[in-house]
Design a protein around this motif. Structure first.
Motif, PDB file in Angstrom:
ATOM      1  N   ASN A 185      10.884  27.625   8.707  1.00  0.00           N
ATOM      2  CA  ASN A 185      10.950  27.796   7.246  1.00  0.00           C
ATOM      3  C   ASN A 185       9.938  28.824   6.760  1.00  0.00           C
ATOM      4  N   VAL A 186       8.737  28.811   7.336  1.00  0.00           N
ATOM      5  CA  VAL A 186       7.716  29.794   6.957  1.00  0.00           C
ATOM      6  C   VAL A 186       8.195  31.203   7.285  1.00  0.00           C
ATOM      7  N   ALA A 239       8.973  34.174   4.585  1.00  0.00           N
ATOM      8  CA  ALA A 239       8.223  35.423   4.643  1.00  0.00           C
ATOM      9  C   ALA A 239       9.153  36.623   4.747  1.00  0.00           C
ATOM     10  N   ILE A 240      10.202  36.493   5.533  1.00  0.00           N
ATOM     11  CA  ILE A 240      11.167  37.594   5.658  1.00  0.00           C
ATOM     12  C   ILE A 240      11.889  37.822   4.334  1.00  0.00           C
ATOM     13  N   GLU A 241      12.263  36.735   3.666  1.00  0.00           N
ATOM     14  CA  GLU A 241      12.931  36.857   2.356  1.00  0.00           C
ATOM     15  C   GLU A 241      12.012  37.532   1.338  1.00  0.00           C
ATOM     16  N   ASP A 285       3.458  39.421   8.584  1.00  0.00           N
ATOM     17  CA  ASP A 285       2.424  38.770   9.399  1.00  0.00           C
ATOM     18  C   ASP A 285       2.642  37.265   9.437  1.00  0.00           C
ATOM     19  N   ARG A 286       3.012  36.697   8.284  1.00  0.00           N
ATOM     20  CA  ARG A 286       3.289  35.255   8.233  1.00  0.00           C
ATOM     21  C   ARG A 286       4.484  34.914   9.115  1.00  0.00           C
ATOM     22  N   ALA A 287       5.501  35.745   9.075  1.00  0.00           N
ATOM     23  CA  ALA A 287       6.688  35.511   9.910  1.00  0.00           C
ATOM     24  C   ALA A 287       6.315  35.607  11.387  1.00  0.00           C
ATOM     25  N   GLU A 288       5.507  36.605  11.734  1.00  0.00           N
ATOM     26  CA  GLU A 288       5.090  36.769  13.122  1.00  0.00           C
ATOM     27  C   GLU A 288       4.276  35.565  13.593  1.00  0.00           C
ATOM     28  N   ARG A 292       3.963  30.471  16.698  1.00  0.00           N
ATOM     29  CA  ARG A 292       3.819  29.014  16.714  1.00  0.00           C
ATOM     30  C   ARG A 292       5.044  28.358  17.356  1.00  0.00           C
ATOM     31  N   MET A 293       6.229  28.849  17.016  1.00  0.00           N
ATOM     32  CA  MET A 293       7.449  28.296  17.603  1.00  0.00           C
ATOM     33  C   MET A 293       7.478  28.526  19.111  1.00  0.00           C
TER      34      MET A 293
END
Length: 184
Positions: free
Chosen positions: A11-12, A16-18, A30-33, A38-39
């Motif tokens: 979801n994060v 972030a991509i959106e 950066d948040r998406a990365e 984490r995944m």
């Protein structure tokens, strides 16, 4: 475990991509990365746990010092120190043992702090009456750190799948360690 633990970072990343698409602000990537990283950790832990439950059938002679050093290099160790006090050799599945040490080192740093000292040594087959949990018997080894330690009432629980005291933990690291040790 997988669906629950992957849902939040997924979801994060999606959010972030959106936001990046909508606002043309690339710092959200950066948040998406970070979420994808984490995944990846979660997936690696779950796969390792699934594989580690199998009985060890093929072993080779391994050096406690060498496998510990290799694991240490595979883990982010900002200001932490490793002290290997023995070059014990014994039969083990090297790949699985390496994973055991990586998880232990990561756990020591996560819970003991960036400047923790991690000590690895051989047991001498005698009982240890100290407050430190160390295996007994020939060809045994221990991993200890100078962090705050595990409260006595939580020592069994930390080895259970899903047990974590960290918001970012999967609760699989020490479970993997326990499963690898049992398989050996």
């Amino acid at each position: 475990i997988v669906s629950h633990d992957l849902r939040n970072p997924l979801n994060v990343a999606e959010g972030a991509i959106e936001l990046t698409r909508r606002n043309k602000q690339f710092e959200f990537l950066d948040r998406a990365e970070n979420a994808h990283d984490r995944m990846e950790v979660i997936i690696e832990d779950v796969l390792a746990l699934a594989r580690q439950g199998q009985t060890v059938s093929e072993t080779e002679l391994v050096s406690l010092g060498a496998v510990t050093e290799e694991a240490w290099e595979n883990v982010e160790t900002p200001d932490a120190t490793l002290e290997c006090q023995s070059d014990l050799t014994f039969e083990a599945d090297r790949t699985r043992l390496l994973r055991l040490f990586e998880n232990l080192c990561r756990n020591c740093i996560e819970h003991g702090g960036d400047a923790v000292t991690v000590t690895v040594g051989a047991t001498d087959g005698t009982a240890d009456n100290s407050d430190t949990v160390r295996p007994r018997g020939p060809n045994g080894f221990y991993v200890a750190d100078d962090g705050p330690g595990i409260p006595k009432d939580e020592r069994e629980a930390v080895l259970e799948q899903g047990y974590t005291t960290s918001e970012t933990g999967t609760g699989l690291g020490l479970s993997i360690v326990s499963t690898v040790a049992d398989a050996h």
